[in-house]
Design an enzyme around this catalytic site. Structure first.
Site, PDB file in Angstrom:
ATOM      1  N   LEU A  11     -26.263  66.957  80.616  1.00 32.92           N
ATOM      2  CA  LEU A  11     -27.133  67.935  81.751  1.00 32.92           C
ATOM      3  C   LEU A  11     -26.521  66.999  83.327  1.00 32.92           C
ATOM      4  O   LEU A  11     -26.572  66.179  83.903  1.00 32.92           O
ATOM      5  CB  LEU A  11     -28.537  67.484  81.916  1.00 32.92           C
ATOM      6  CG  LEU A  11     -29.481  67.807  80.370  1.00 32.92           C
ATOM      7  CD1 LEU A  11     -30.704  67.950  80.640  1.00 32.92           C
ATOM      8  CD2 LEU A  11     -28.876  69.631  80.317  1.00 32.92           C
ATOM      9  N   ALA A  12     -25.556  67.624  84.536  1.00 33.56           N
ATOM     10  CA  ALA A  12     -25.260  66.706  85.728  1.00 33.56           C
ATOM     11  C   ALA A  12     -25.539  68.157  86.524  1.00 33.56           C
ATOM     12  O   ALA A  12     -24.636  67.412  87.970  1.00 33.56           O
ATOM     13  CB  ALA A  12     -23.557  66.976  84.829  1.00 33.56           C
ATOM     14  N   ALA A  13     -26.516  68.617  86.537  1.00 34.30           N
ATOM     15  CA  ALA A  13     -26.566  69.211  87.836  1.00 34.30           C
ATOM     16  C   ALA A  13     -28.109  68.760  89.513  1.00 34.30           C
ATOM     17  O   ALA A  13     -27.999  69.391  89.960  1.00 34.30           O
ATOM     18  CB  ALA A  13     -27.122  70.732  87.635  1.00 34.30           C
ATOM     19  N   GLY A  14     -28.045  67.733  89.287  1.00 33.83           N
ATOM     20  CA  GLY A  14     -28.961  66.839  89.759  1.00 33.83           C
ATOM     21  C   GLY A  14     -28.366  67.298  90.836  1.00 33.83           C
ATOM     22  O   GLY A  14     -27.490  66.473  90.825  1.00 33.83           O
ATOM     23  N   GLY A  83     -36.958  72.466  85.914  1.00 32.40           N
ATOM     24  CA  GLY A  83     -36.872  71.163  84.964  1.00 32.40           C
ATOM     25  C   GLY A  83     -35.536  71.160  83.983  1.00 32.40           C
ATOM     26  O   GLY A  83     -35.152  71.835  84.224  1.00 32.40           O
ATOM     27  N   GLY A 144     -42.488  57.311  79.878  1.00 30.75           N
ATOM     28  CA  GLY A 144     -43.934  58.354  79.281  1.00 30.75           C
ATOM     29  C   GLY A 144     -43.126  58.044  77.902  1.00 30.75           C
ATOM     30  O   GLY A 144     -42.284  56.971  77.257  1.00 30.75           O
ATOM     31  N   HIS A 349       8.871  34.401  94.501  1.00 31.94           N
ATOM     32  CA  HIS A 349       8.025  34.581  95.680  1.00 31.94           C
ATOM     33  C   HIS A 349       7.609  35.345  96.703  1.00 31.94           C
ATOM     34  O   HIS A 349       9.634  35.741  97.179  1.00 31.94           O
ATOM     35  CB  HIS A 349       7.137  33.421  96.213  1.00 31.94           C
ATOM     36  CG  HIS A 349       8.307  32.013  95.643  1.00 31.94           C
ATOM     37  ND1 HIS A 349       8.510  30.818  95.153  1.00 31.94           N
ATOM     38  CD2 HIS A 349       9.444  32.140  96.136  1.00 31.94           C
ATOM     39  CE1 HIS A 349       9.450  30.664  95.354  1.00 31.94           C
ATOM     40  NE2 HIS A 349      10.497  31.534  95.640  1.00 31.94           N
ATOM     41  N   ASN A 363      17.193  36.547  88.802  1.00 34.24           N
ATOM     42  CA  ASN A 363      16.735  35.734  89.728  1.00 34.24           C
ATOM     43  C   ASN A 363      16.107  36.590  91.339  1.00 34.24           C
ATOM     44  O   ASN A 363      17.081  36.365  92.174  1.00 34.24           O
ATOM     45  CB  ASN A 363      17.019  34.083  89.994  1.00 34.24           C
ATOM     46  CG  ASN A 363      15.859  32.993  91.120  1.00 34.24           C
ATOM     47  OD1 ASN A 363      15.466  33.790  91.812  1.00 34.24           O
ATOM     48  ND2 ASN A 363      15.596  32.650  89.919  1.00 34.24           N
ATOM     49  N   TYR A 373      12.327  53.476 101.052  1.00 33.14           N
ATOM     50  CA  TYR A 373      11.634  54.816 102.053  1.00 33.14           C
ATOM     51  C   TYR A 373      12.422  55.162 102.965  1.00 33.14           C
ATOM     52  O   TYR A 373      12.124  53.748 104.225  1.00 33.14           O
ATOM     53  CB  TYR A 373      10.100  54.939 102.042  1.00 33.14           C
ATOM     54  CG  TYR A 373       9.034  55.354 102.763  1.00 33.14           C
ATOM     55  CD1 TYR A 373       9.347  56.952 102.166  1.00 33.14           C
ATOM     56  CD2 TYR A 373       7.874  55.563 103.582  1.00 33.14           C
ATOM     57  CE1 TYR A 373       9.309  58.035 102.209  1.00 33.14           C
ATOM     58  CE2 TYR A 373       7.511  56.270 104.267  1.00 33.14           C
ATOM     59  CZ  TYR A 373       7.888  57.293 102.854  1.00 33.14           C
ATOM     60  OH  TYR A 373       6.947  58.740 103.571  1.00 33.14           O
TER      61      TYR A 373
END
EC number: 2.7.7.23
Length: 454
Positions: A11-14, A83, A144, A349, A363, A373
């Site tokens: 259920l993912a409609a909230g 519901g 509940g 580094h 190295n 680029y």
């Protein structure tokens, strides 16, 4: 049980209004993965299961996110919010196909574990018709209550409808359920909407099933398994719980975390035994670190493969496509992207290595840049084995540097360098003796003249 067919209804409609976001609630992330995808992964962990996704706002985005991890799924739109039982029935077409088991889960409970769902399915295999997943919070207020009689679950009573005696019950409804497929549609269709909101509540099927003489039971899972996410604060809490689980899992598997609470993992991070991770390290998606590696503090890894006994950081960044071989090193203030770094190679580094291949035992000096680029396309830099790149060198791709070649410090390399060659790509130094004194006197006079004019 492995041969039992299963449909998992997610259920993912909230609406997720309390998230205060343009993004559907279930697409907010924990450990780099959308909430709903955590739930689907848990479902898949119970064995083979078809997935029926009940969606609302952002339906296509939600479906797309799930299909990236689970492949094609059936999606059903809940056009009206009437519901939870109404939401489940949005997937009527899928339910009607006929499955041995149905799992009903919520897309905003990312901490549910496969073993909890598997325990519910096992109860079905043992003869239960309906299984409710329950938990025991520190304070049951607001939840509940699960009402049991003689080992059977007879009803779920909401807080506002509970008697004083029922409010003392500490076993609460986690919302997730498993039910035998042959009873599913009959139970769901029997749910009415005779309540203040005129909605169809999934919890009502417990009393309906009990009234029909069906075997209804509840299982207990850890509290964190059923935590639902409704706002950003709860999202942060879920992240904390998930990270703590992952940290403990890794430490118990042989990984050393010097300051566990400062290290953050993604949903798919793989760390092998005997890796040591110093404080303040972040792992984005798709990182695999092999045994014996050392990750120093303040490093950021994403989409990277780190070989055995490799050393990263401190303050290193590995971006997607970084592939470091055994005993290689990427040191402080280095960035590596889409590059293979050979066995024993060192980038100690202040370097950027992108779209490159670095040979074994080479190295790379401080300040080395692969200029990959041109504003339109990416180009590759290839460096052979045992090469030495002097400090502050710029390698302008596409370019290839042969085995055992030597690049003088400060060079700008624009052409290929053969094996065993020395390349220098910089202007010759010119020294003018006494000129510094003349310049100082000149600039001092100019500065003094400006002061007088003011």
């Amino acid at each position: 049980m492995t041969d039992r067919t299963c449909l998992s209804i997610v259920l993912a409609a909230g609406e997720g209004t309390r998230m205060k976001s343009n993004l559907p609630k279930v697409l907010h992330r924990v450990a780099g993965l959308p909430l709903v995808c955590h739930v689907v992964n848990a479902v898949r962990g119970t064995g083979k299961s078809d997935v029926a996704l009940v969606v609302g706002r952002g339906a296509e985005d939600v479906r797309s996110a799930v299909e990236k991890i689970a492949g094609p799924v059936s999606a059903f739109e809940q056009k009206e919010r009437l519901g939870t039982a109404h939401a489940v029935l949005a997937a009527r077409e899928a339910i009607a196909r006929g499955y041995d088991d149905l799992l009903i889960v919520f897309g905003d409970t990312p901490l549910i574990e496969a073993q909890s769902l598997l325990a519910a399915r096992e109860r079905l295999a043992q003869g239960a018709d309906l299984v409710v997943i329950g938990f025991r919070p520190a304070s049951p207020h607001g939840y509940g209550r699960l009402i049991e009689e003689g080992g059977q679950l007879v009803a779920i009573i909401e807080e506002k409808e509970a008697t004083d005696e029922q409010k003392k019950i500490g076993f609460c409804n986690g919302g997730l359920m498993a039910l035998r497929g042959q009873h599913a549609l009959a139970l769901l269709d029997a749910v009415g909407n005779d309540n203040a909101k005129g909605e169809y509540y999934l919890t009502d099927i417990v009393a309906i099933a009990h009234g029909k003489g069906l075997n209804v039971t509840a299982i207990e899972v850890p509290v964190d398994n059923v935590i639902g996410i409704n706002n950003r604060a709860e999202l942060a809490e879920a992240e904390t719980i998930w990270q703590n689980r992952k940290r403990r899992e890794l430490m118990l598997s042989g990984v050393t975390l010097i300051a566990p609470e400062t290290v953050f993992f993604s949903y798919d991070t793989v760390i092998e035994p005997d890796v040591v991770i110093e404080p303040n390290v972040f792992f984005g998606p798709s990182v695999h670190v092999a045994s014996g590696a050392l990750i120093h503090s303040f490093s950021h890894l994403e989409g990277a493969q780190v070989g055995e006994k490799a050393e990263i950081g401190p303050f290193a960044r590995l971006r997607p496509g970084a592939d470091l071989a055994e005993k290689s090193k990427v040191g402080n203030f280095c960035e590596v992207k889409n590059a293979k770094v050979g066995k024993g190679a060192k980038i100690n580094h202040l370097a950027y290595i992108g779209d490159a291949v670095i040979g074994a035992s080479s190295n790379i000096g401080a300040g080395t840049i692969t200029c990959n680029y041109d504003g339109y396309n990416k180009f590759k830099t290839i460096i052979g084995d045992n090469a030495f790149i002097g400090s502050n060198s710029s390698l302008v791709a596409p370019v290839e540097i042969g085995d055992n070649a030597y690049i003088a410090s400060g060079s700008v390399i624009t052409a290929d360098v053969p094996a065993d060659a020395l390349a220098l790509g910089r202007a010759r130094q010119e020294t003018k003796e006494g000129r510094a004194k003349i310049l100082r006197e000149k600039y001092a006079a100019i500065k003094a003249a400006k002061s007088v004019s003011k």
